[in-house]
Design an enzyme around this catalytic site. Sequence first.
Site, PDB file in Angstrom:
ATOM      1  N   SER A 177       6.470  14.156  -6.608  1.00  0.00           N
ATOM      2  CA  SER A 177       5.630  14.047  -7.318  1.00  0.00           C
ATOM      3  C   SER A 177       5.515  14.757  -8.678  1.00  0.00           C
ATOM      4  O   SER A 177       4.651  15.597  -8.266  1.00  0.00           O
ATOM      5  CB  SER A 177       4.461  13.381  -6.439  1.00  0.00           C
TER       6      SER A 177
ATOM      7  N   HIS B 105       9.015  11.078  -7.756  1.00  0.00           N
ATOM      8  CA  HIS B 105       7.560  10.296  -7.425  1.00  0.00           C
ATOM      9  C   HIS B 105       6.858  10.467  -8.859  1.00  0.00           C
ATOM     10  O   HIS B 105       6.280  11.189  -9.488  1.00  0.00           O
ATOM     11  CB  HIS B 105       7.638  10.476  -6.597  1.00  0.00           C
TER      12      HIS B 105
ATOM     13  N   ASP C 150       3.346   8.770 -10.371  1.00  0.00           N
ATOM     14  CA  ASP C 150       2.245   7.458  -9.525  1.00  0.00           C
ATOM     15  C   ASP C 150       0.814   7.608 -10.838  1.00  0.00           C
ATOM     16  O   ASP C 150       0.357   8.245 -11.550  1.00  0.00           O
ATOM     17  CB  ASP C 150       0.980   9.419  -8.958  1.00  0.00           C
TER      18      ASP C 150
ATOM     19  N   MET D 168      -2.671   6.243 -11.363  1.00  0.00           N
ATOM     20  CA  MET D 168      -4.115   5.606 -11.526  1.00  0.00           C
ATOM     21  C   MET D 168      -4.782   5.113 -11.893  1.00  0.00           C
ATOM     22  O   MET D 168      -4.946   5.892 -13.579  1.00  0.00           O
ATOM     23  CB  MET D 168      -4.467   7.129 -11.004  1.00  0.00           C
TER      24      MET D 168
ATOM     25  N   HIS E 190       4.757   4.786  -8.119  1.00  0.00           N
ATOM     26  CA  HIS E 190       3.677   4.344  -7.049  1.00  0.00           C
ATOM     27  C   HIS E 190       1.854   3.925  -7.905  1.00  0.00           C
ATOM     28  O   HIS E 190       1.410   4.757  -8.660  1.00  0.00           O
ATOM     29  CB  HIS E 190       3.679   5.214  -6.350  1.00  0.00           C
TER      30      HIS E 190
ATOM     31  N   MET F  81      -1.520   3.085  -8.444  1.00  0.00           N
ATOM     32  CA  MET F  81      -2.859   3.144  -7.684  1.00  0.00           C
ATOM     33  C   MET F  81      -3.727   2.491  -8.796  1.00  0.00           C
ATOM     34  O   MET F  81      -4.630   2.958  -8.986  1.00  0.00           O
ATOM     35  CB  MET F  81      -3.128   4.698  -6.856  1.00  0.00           C
TER      36      MET F  81
ATOM     37  N   MET G 219       0.774   6.198   3.336  1.00  0.00           N
ATOM     38  CA  MET G 219      -0.059   6.850   2.740  1.00  0.00           C
ATOM     39  C   MET G 219      -1.082   7.864   4.087  1.00  0.00           C
ATOM     40  O   MET G 219      -1.335   7.395   4.968  1.00  0.00           O
ATOM     41  CB  MET G 219      -1.749   6.534   1.893  1.00  0.00           C
TER      42      MET G 219
ATOM     43  N   ASP H 177       3.513   9.422   1.671  1.00  0.00           N
ATOM     44  CA  ASP H 177       3.299  10.407   0.278  1.00  0.00           C
ATOM     45  C   ASP H 177       1.475  11.069   1.106  1.00  0.00           C
ATOM     46  O   ASP H 177       0.491   9.989   1.281  1.00  0.00           O
ATOM     47  CB  ASP H 177       2.929   9.362  -0.683  1.00  0.00           C
TER      48      ASP H 177
HETATM   49  C1  DX5 Z   1      -1.607  11.020  -4.099  1.00  0.00           C
HETATM   50  C2  DX5 Z   1      -0.316  10.522  -4.244  1.00  0.00           C
HETATM   51  C3  DX5 Z   1       0.573  11.567  -4.220  1.00  0.00           C
HETATM   52  C4  DX5 Z   1       0.604  12.775  -4.191  1.00  0.00           C
HETATM   53  C5  DX5 Z   1       0.805  13.475  -3.018  1.00  0.00           C
HETATM   54  O1  DX5 Z   1      -2.675  10.195  -3.964  1.00  0.00           O
HETATM   55  O2  DX5 Z   1      -0.213   9.682  -3.911  1.00  0.00           O
HETATM   56  O3  DX5 Z   1       2.298  11.134  -4.582  1.00  0.00           O
HETATM   57  O4  DX5 Z   1       0.717  13.263  -6.468  1.00  0.00           O
HETATM   58  O5  DX5 Z   1       0.702  15.040  -3.228  1.00  0.00           O
HETATM   59  P1  DX5 Z   1       0.530  16.118  -2.157  1.00  0.00           P
HETATM   60  O6  DX5 Z   1       2.027  16.206  -1.913  1.00  0.00           O
HETATM   61  O7  DX5 Z   1       0.289  17.368  -3.023  1.00  0.00           O
HETATM   62  O8  DX5 Z   1      -0.029  16.514  -1.168  1.00  0.00           O
HETATM   63 ZN    ZN Z   2       2.598   8.760  -4.445  1.00  0.00          ZN
END
Ligand code: DX5
Ligand code: ZN
Length: 224
Positions: free
Chosen positions: A11, A36, A38, A40, A69, A71, A140, A178
Amino acid sequence: MNTNKILVSPSILAADHANIQQEIERVNRSGADWVHVDIMDGVFVPNMSFGFPIVKATKKHSQLPLDVHLMIVNPQNYIQEFIKAGADILTIHYEAVTHLHRAIWQIKNAGVKAGVALNPSTPVSMLEEIIQDVDMVLIMTVNPGFGGQKFIENSYSKIMRCKELILKRNSQALIEVDGGVESHNAAKLINAGVDVMVAGSYIFGAKDYAENVKLLKYPIENAI
Ligand code: DX5
Ligand code: ZN
């Protein structure tokens, strides 16, 4: 024992964004399978990350498929834009969309793999009527929004329930996890039925990315 090939998806939330090209090139050489990404929005989750320019920059340098991903609320409004930016697998949250079936098929009809993500408090049973349509379930293993959080232990039994549902309905869906994934929980996750492991801090915090990718794919069984 799960004998499937285990995929690793680092990620980039945890990457050094000032050196994104260099970071992606290190991931390309690490033995990882996907990247990956993310997204947000500060509404669905209490944090913001990045948008289309970083997705495009990542795509430009990545030799691996982009595992995006979302969010964000109303993800259905941004499907085309994320596909244009380079998403190869596009995952939306069950909790963020009212017409999940429609959104999943919008993604699939655009020629991209479609995933559905579940927050820790959302039961696997909510997927009973959609499991045959999705290419991946993202479970998650922390509350979404931040990297570096503690893995939620209830996730193992949830993964097993998800695997049961997939087998029962003859679905081809992969299970991705994740949040808080590292070498200590990798063996147990694989045994529970996980196919894809996302890891942020565990990969980007490492000196040697390839070493940690290997430790996730081939964890020492009794290191739990
Ligand atoms: C959290 C993200 C993850 C995050 C995971 O909301 O969706 O993808 O980057 O990070 P680690 O592996 O550090 O928990
Ligand atoms: Zn993620």
